[in-house]
Design an enzyme around this catalytic site. Structure first.
Site, mmCIF file in Angstrom:
data_model
loop_
_atom_site.group_PDB
_atom_site.id
_atom_site.type_symbol
_atom_site.label_atom_id
_atom_site.label_comp_id
_atom_site.label_asym_id
_atom_site.label_seq_id
_atom_site.Cartn_x
_atom_site.Cartn_y
_atom_site.Cartn_z
ATOM 1 N N GLY A 77 -8.466 -9.452 -43.508
ATOM 2 C CA GLY A 77 -9.152 -8.741 -44.588
ATOM 3 C C GLY A 77 -8.431 -8.752 -45.916
ATOM 4 O O GLY A 77 -8.646 -7.853 -46.739
ATOM 5 N N TYR A 92 -14.970 7.678 -27.829
ATOM 6 C CA TYR A 92 -14.593 7.664 -29.239
ATOM 7 C C TYR A 92 -14.516 9.093 -29.788
ATOM 8 O O TYR A 92 -15.340 9.944 -29.444
ATOM 9 C CB TYR A 92 -15.593 6.876 -30.071
ATOM 10 C CG TYR A 92 -15.606 5.376 -29.836
ATOM 11 C CD1 TYR A 92 -14.655 4.757 -29.031
ATOM 12 C CD2 TYR A 92 -16.572 4.573 -30.433
ATOM 13 C CE1 TYR A 92 -14.686 3.387 -28.824
ATOM 14 C CE2 TYR A 92 -16.591 3.207 -30.234
ATOM 15 C CZ TYR A 92 -15.653 2.615 -29.427
ATOM 16 O OH TYR A 92 -15.680 1.262 -29.219
#
Length: 329
Positions: free
Chosen positions: A223, A53
């Site tokens: 969402g 990441y």
């Protein structure tokens, strides 16, 4: 904040997992530190990251977390810290040397030491295999983990993106040598993407793995994406934008948002809370970019979805059904 056991272990973790993929690429270091402080203050003790990441460079996210841990105040003792190994660290276009990725004993040894240095800690609580490595036998992988456990560098091992049969293979190989084996599986699982219910979740329950769903909002699709588009807040991107190109998906997401609007519920919070009702789920990974997104995830952890809404959600997003009945007589 509620806590639960991670699979069959004695380890207690929060029902919401703080995902850190946005730390670095989308959220600067100061804001990332503020999010971790707020999460810990709210009782979130389970932090998830990966060695790859950070994008520019890979590993940046672990470094941000390490700098936060180094600030002291009991942070490291309060956090169950999870990271991953598999991908190379060179990034797109960079030359990757042999043995600098995947799950050979050599790369596991190299990768864990590099992660410990970036994280500025002496141990990783949950070390996860980010993907299946078909070229490395599980006997070699477990031998490498045995060494790390004996050295005190790793406490538990988990998997990510493993199919059900690989979960079985991994834990059968561990059992043959009296090892604990995998204690968790991190998989894509949400209202829209429920294929994990056929094989992955049953395998996890059979072998005592805690399930940690990633992408609980399916890239933002769950969402409130259509409402946000209509209000001019934010247009769909990535996987959610691709999905909405299908008129049938757009219709279904519209019905989902309308259902929750009638009940005064926020779509993203319901998507997270729904996962907390699923058998075997330890907690979904919430990957906030902002304080507002973290607050929403925390509200989801305390949300009880009305039964009538749960029933309608099942109609809108039916699961595949148990295997083998889902694909056989």
């Amino acid at each position: 904040m509620e806590y639960t056991q991670l699979g069959r272990t004695g380890l207690k973790v929060s029902r919401i997992v703080l995902g850190t993929m946005n730390f670095g690429p989308h959220t600067d270091e100061a804001s990332s530190h503020a999010l971790m402080d707020a999460a810990l203050d709210a009782g979130v003790n389970f932090f998830d990251t990966a060695n790859t990441y950070g994008r520019d460079p890979r590993g940046r996210t672990e470094t941000i977390i390490g700098d936060w841990l180094a600030r002291g105040g009991g942070r490291r003792d309060k956090v169950v810290l999870a990271t991953k190994v598999y991908g190379g660290m060179g990034g797109p276009g960079a030359r990757e040397w042999p043995n600098h990725d995947r799950l050979s004993a050599l790369n596991i040894r190299r990768a864990v030491d590099a992660s410990l240095q970036r994280l500025r800690t002496d141990h990783i609580d949950l070390y996860q295999f980010h993907h299946v490595d078909r070229n490395t036998p599980f006997e070699e992988i477990w031998q490498a983990i045995d060494v790390l456990v004996a050295q005190g560098k790793v406490l538990y091992a988990g998997s990510s993106n493993f199919p059900g049969y690989k979960i079985a293979q991994a834990n059968e190989a561990a059992a043959r040598h009296g090892r604990l084996g995998l204690v968790s599986e991190q998989c894509i699982y949400n209202l829209f993407e429920r294929r994990a219910e056929m094989e992955v979740l049953p395998a996890a329950r059979e072998y005592g793995l805690g399930v940690i769903p990633w992408s609980p909002l399916h890239g933002g699709l769950l969402g409130g994406v259509l409402r946000k588009e209509a209000q001019g807040e934010r247009r769909a991107r990535g996987t959610s934008a691709l999905a909405l190109e299908d008129p049938a998906v757009r219709t279904r997401i519209g019905a989902y948002e309308d259902l929750l609007a009638r009940h005064g519920l926020e779509p993203g919070e319901v998507a997270l809370a729904w996962l907390l009702t699923r058998p075997g789920v330890t907690g979904p990974i919430a990957g906030p970019r902002t304080a507002e997104q973290l607050d929403s995830a925390l509200r989801a952890a305390a949300l009880t979805i009305p039964e009538e809404v749960l029933t309608e959600l099942e109609t809108l997003f039916p699961g595949p059904g148990p295997s083998p009945e889902a694909f056989a007589w």
